[in-house]
Design an enzyme around this catalytic site. Sequence first.
Site, mmCIF file in Angstrom:
data_model
loop_
_atom_site.group_PDB
_atom_site.id
_atom_site.type_symbol
_atom_site.label_atom_id
_atom_site.label_comp_id
_atom_site.label_asym_id
_atom_site.label_seq_id
_atom_site.Cartn_x
_atom_site.Cartn_y
_atom_site.Cartn_z
ATOM 1 N N TYR A 18 0.828 -1.135 -0.060
ATOM 2 C CA TYR A 18 -0.230 0.068 0.177
ATOM 3 C C TYR A 18 0.920 1.113 -0.190
ATOM 4 O O TYR A 18 0.631 2.175 -0.778
ATOM 5 C CB TYR A 18 -0.919 -0.174 1.263
ATOM 6 C CG TYR A 18 -1.710 1.319 1.528
ATOM 7 C CD1 TYR A 18 -2.730 1.773 0.343
ATOM 8 C CD2 TYR A 18 -1.337 2.202 2.460
ATOM 9 C CE1 TYR A 18 -3.491 2.977 0.660
ATOM 10 C CE2 TYR A 18 -2.159 3.204 2.655
ATOM 11 C CZ TYR A 18 -3.213 3.600 1.523
ATOM 12 O OH TYR A 18 -3.797 4.844 1.843
ATOM 13 N N LYS A 62 1.232 3.830 -3.115
ATOM 14 C CA LYS A 62 0.800 5.210 -3.272
ATOM 15 C C LYS A 62 1.866 6.218 -3.163
ATOM 16 O O LYS A 62 1.692 7.220 -3.688
ATOM 17 C CB LYS A 62 0.111 5.372 -1.568
ATOM 18 C CG LYS A 62 -1.012 4.723 -1.397
ATOM 19 C CD LYS A 62 -2.062 5.099 -2.344
ATOM 20 C CE LYS A 62 -2.885 6.358 -1.645
ATOM 21 N NZ LYS A 62 -4.106 7.072 -2.502
#
EC number: 1.1.1.412
Length: 337
Positions: free
Chosen positions: A140, A144
Amino acid sequence: MMKILVTGGGGFLGQALCRGLVARGHEVVSFQRGDYPVLHTLGVGQIRGDLADPQAVRHALAGIDAVFHNAAKAGAWGSYDSYHQANVVGTQNVLDACRANGVPRLIYTSTPSVTHRATNPVEGLGADEVPYGEDLRAPYAATKAIAERAVLAANDAQLATVALRPRLIWGPGDNHLLPRLAARARAGRLRMVGDGSNLVDSTYIDNAAQAHFDAFAHLAPGAACAGKAYFISNGEPLPMRELLNRLLAAVDAPAVTRSLSFKTAYRIGAVCETLWPLLRLPGEVPLTRFLVEQLCTPHWYSMEPARRDFGYVPQISIEEGLQRLRSSSSRDISITR
């Protein structure tokens, strides 16, 4: 009035963005994979589609005046490819669709996790003072970070972009984090990692949405906020133990009284990361090394850059937010039971 598209409008922050934009008189359309009756109630148009589908994204952005790109694949663990498709490929598709349709403004919801560096603390700094993390083993955070870099690099005279990094969003309407924490606390399965004395920031949901609206109001080619990233929070750092237990108390869940040392939790995280994919165990990995580092490390930020460049000032204090959460959760059986 503008026509604004919100990606992931059915989620926790997405609904707050849609609600606030409608209240401000805008025509709002949400692009997401499912259908959400609450958005129909708000008068928000819905387009079902996948961010990884460039044609679907380009079609959704036709005639749009601004995009709030909020959708992302979150979570502590999973295959890197699934995160890359949603967060990197999906964001690039949004950027390409903005270009193709002449959309002039993009507000991107990022995360402070893009600056994660093991147990290195971040204390009272702005985004321009903290580099991107190294060895972001959590998919994640890693994806990102790639997506945020792409968004900021895309900023130019035709497309103004800004990235906001809200820290730990909470409040009424959360159907993910708080219900899970409360369920674990009631089952006696929630542990503090470390002694819980590390100061951490958090963001009440209305403040997180307000930061997006403030940035949107100021965003234009050449604006002070264009092409930049900003940490967003309530600006009220608390010890992790105090924050967690006050949130649990607001939803009538027992306080966390037991803990694991950093070393023990880190070893458990490493074992979980190995066993879950190896044995193809169902469900989400209960603990990872990245999560342990996040839970034990001070993370609180300066709101001065956001105040200076687009006027962000948190309107709802933690105390008032907790009161609102308490009132809301008493009517929400998913949190109180």
